[in-house]
Design a protein around this motif. Structure first.
Motif, PDB file in Angstrom:
ATOM      1  N   VAL A 160       0.840  -1.196   0.000  1.00 32.86           N
ATOM      2  CA  VAL A 160       0.000   0.000   0.000  1.00 32.86           C
ATOM      3  C   VAL A 160       0.883   1.256   0.000  1.00 32.86           C
ATOM      4  O   VAL A 160       0.595   2.230  -0.696  1.00 32.86           O
ATOM      5  N   ALA A 161       1.970   1.227   0.758  1.00 33.84           N
ATOM      6  CA  ALA A 161       2.889   2.373   0.792  1.00 33.84           C
ATOM      7  C   ALA A 161       3.409   2.655  -0.611  1.00 33.84           C
ATOM      8  O   ALA A 161       3.505   3.802  -1.047  1.00 33.84           O
ATOM      9  N   ASN A 162       3.709   1.592  -1.346  1.00 40.43           N
ATOM     10  CA  ASN A 162       4.173   1.737  -2.721  1.00 40.43           C
ATOM     11  C   ASN A 162       3.049   2.275  -3.619  1.00 40.43           C
ATOM     12  O   ASN A 162       3.260   3.160  -4.445  1.00 40.43           O
ATOM     13  N   LEU A 163       1.854   1.760  -3.400  1.00 43.74           N
ATOM     14  CA  LEU A 163       0.690   2.147  -4.203  1.00 43.74           C
ATOM     15  C   LEU A 163       0.420   3.642  -4.091  1.00 43.74           C
ATOM     16  O   LEU A 163       0.065   4.296  -5.069  1.00 43.74           O
ATOM     17  N   VAL A 164       0.565   4.209  -2.894  1.00 47.07           N
ATOM     18  CA  VAL A 164       0.235   5.628  -2.700  1.00 47.07           C
ATOM     19  C   VAL A 164       1.479   6.514  -2.668  1.00 47.07           C
ATOM     20  O   VAL A 164       1.393   7.688  -2.338  1.00 47.07           O
ATOM     21  N   ASP A 165       2.658   5.959  -2.986  1.00 44.27           N
ATOM     22  CA  ASP A 165       3.917   6.722  -2.914  1.00 44.27           C
ATOM     23  C   ASP A 165       4.087   7.360  -1.538  1.00 44.27           C
ATOM     24  O   ASP A 165       4.330   8.570  -1.419  1.00 44.27           O
ATOM     25  N   ALA A 166       3.946   6.559  -0.495  1.00 46.51           N
ATOM     26  CA  ALA A 166       4.003   7.107   0.867  1.00 46.51           C
ATOM     27  C   ALA A 166       5.408   7.575   1.211  1.00 46.51           C
ATOM     28  O   ALA A 166       6.401   6.994   0.773  1.00 46.51           O
ATOM     29  N   ASP A 167       5.485   8.637   2.004  1.00 41.38           N
ATOM     30  CA  ASP A 167       6.778   9.080   2.520  1.00 41.38           C
ATOM     31  C   ASP A 167       7.217   8.205   3.678  1.00 41.38           C
ATOM     32  O   ASP A 167       8.403   7.983   3.880  1.00 41.38           O
TER      33      ASP A 167
END
Ligand code: GLU
Length: 372
Positions: A160-167
């Motif tokens: 999910v972090a990758n999916l939303v380009d999370a910091d």
């Protein structure tokens, strides 16, 4: 130690079952209220938050009065099916106290492996965030089979972090962080404050091996896997104890809590690599106006597309050719080739009328595009 509050960021926060239940076998509403209060403060300070939650199975078990069931997958899926709506209902009530509207997002690995559903999930999450809604993600346990399951929410949260380009990805667990050995058996075990090396040291994997928490699926190993994955896509990862008072607030204030894993890449470079990996399924020829807009960081609109080549589907990667035929960019398309041919040189307002549906104004959104 001097502290600098962190700049507003996009955060994925994963809460494990052991945190949600405060180590018991029932959801702990006070814990949830406390976490919701902190998340609300993070949002007020300008952060965007995606929550990844476990606890569907545990909630199902509690709802049904802790039945004796076989330890097989259908039984677990049944419990998740009972528990998930109740879990979300609890979140809805509690976040409602802070004026936050929640949205349920259920995913499996297959959804993220497939380009089309990947793009849909990405766009849905981005729409939720831009409308200040709080996405609450869990694995879609009721349909997930062995082949399409992520299997644990630690790894799911990294995806999910990758999916939303999370910091930043914050994994809340029942341990203060990662230790040099299992602190429950080895009194000399030391908390590791930061992992800076590109590879997570083998000694940490070893130490994590035996450490599983009581009620959740993941142990420290799946947290390390998640950290390993997420930091490669440009996300800083923090493993910390969910029950530490004000853990999220303190992290946002720049206090060092738990174990931090330095991001190995910028999110932009990682997206670039993702888009450049693999072959292009077709190409779009764009006019000079569109080429200029793209170079300035804009999105590709149908009005600037002069020709379509290839039989690509929505979510595929295509080449973007300038008027001299040179490849100037690559990106993930919102419309399949067959439909795009009907949109050439048309205004975005016509999309709905021409196709009977619309995925947005853009043929390729600037977030899904790399200039070459
Ligand atoms: N999806 C599972 C649940 O909500 C949890 C998986 C995990 O704990 O990692 O119960």
């Amino acid at each position: 130690m001097s502290q600098m509050p962190l700049p507003p960021a996009r955060l994925v926060i994963k809460i494990g079952t052991s945190t949600l239940t405060a180590g018991t076998n029932r959801l702990s509403p006070p814990t949830l209220v406390d976490l919701a209060r902190q998340i609300s403060n993070l949002r007020t300070a300008g952060n965007e938050v995606v929550l990844v939650t476990s606890g569907a199975v545990a909630t199902g078990r509690e709802t049904l009065g802790f039945p004796q069931l076989p330890k097989d997958i259908p039984a677990k899926q049944m419990l998740a099916a009972v528990g998930q709506p109740r879990l979300i209902a609890v979140y809805e009530r509690i976040f409602g106290l802070y004026g936050i509207t929640v949205a349920q997002v259920l995913l499996t690995r297959a959804d993220l492996d497939n380009r089309r559903s990947y793009l849909n999930a990405r766009n849905t999450l981005s729409a939720l965030l831009s409308h200040q809604l709080l996405p609450i993600v869990n694995e879609n346990d009721t349909v997930a089979t062995e082949e399409i399951r992520v299997g644990d929410n630690d790894n799911l949260s990294a995806l999910v972090a990758n999916l939303v380009d999370a910091d930043m990805l914050i994994l809340l667990t029942d341990q203060p962080g990662v230790f040099t050995a299992d602190p429950r058996h080895d009194p000399t075990a030391q908390l590791i404050s930061e992992v800076l090396t590109d590879e997570i040291p083998p000694s940490l994997w070893e130490a994590a091996g035996g450490m599983s928490s009581g009620v959740g699926t993941g142990g420290m190993v799946t947290k390390l896997q998640a950290a390993n994955l997420a930091r490669r896509s440009g996300t800083t990862v923090i493993i910390a104890r969910g029950s530490d008072p004000d853990v999220l607030t303190r992290l946002a204030a720049g206090e060092h809590v738990g174990t931090h894993f330095r991001a190995l890449d910028s999110a932009i470079d990682s997206r670039r690599r993702f888009l450049l990996a693999g072959s292009a399924a077709g190409s779009l020829a764009v006019d000079d106006g569109a080429a200029q807009a793209l170079r300035r960081g804009g999105s590709l609109l149908p009005v600037g597309v002069a020709a379509v080549e290839g039989a690509f589907e929505r979510g595929d990667t295509v080449r973007i050719l300038d008027s001299s035929g040179r490849e100037m960019a690559r990106g993930m398309v919102n419309y399949r080739a067959a439909d795009l041919t009907r949109l050439l040189r048309r205004h975005s307002d016509d999309i709905e009328g021409l196709l009977g549906y619309r995925y947005g104004d853009e043929v390729i959104h600037h977030n899904d595009l790399v200039l070459l």
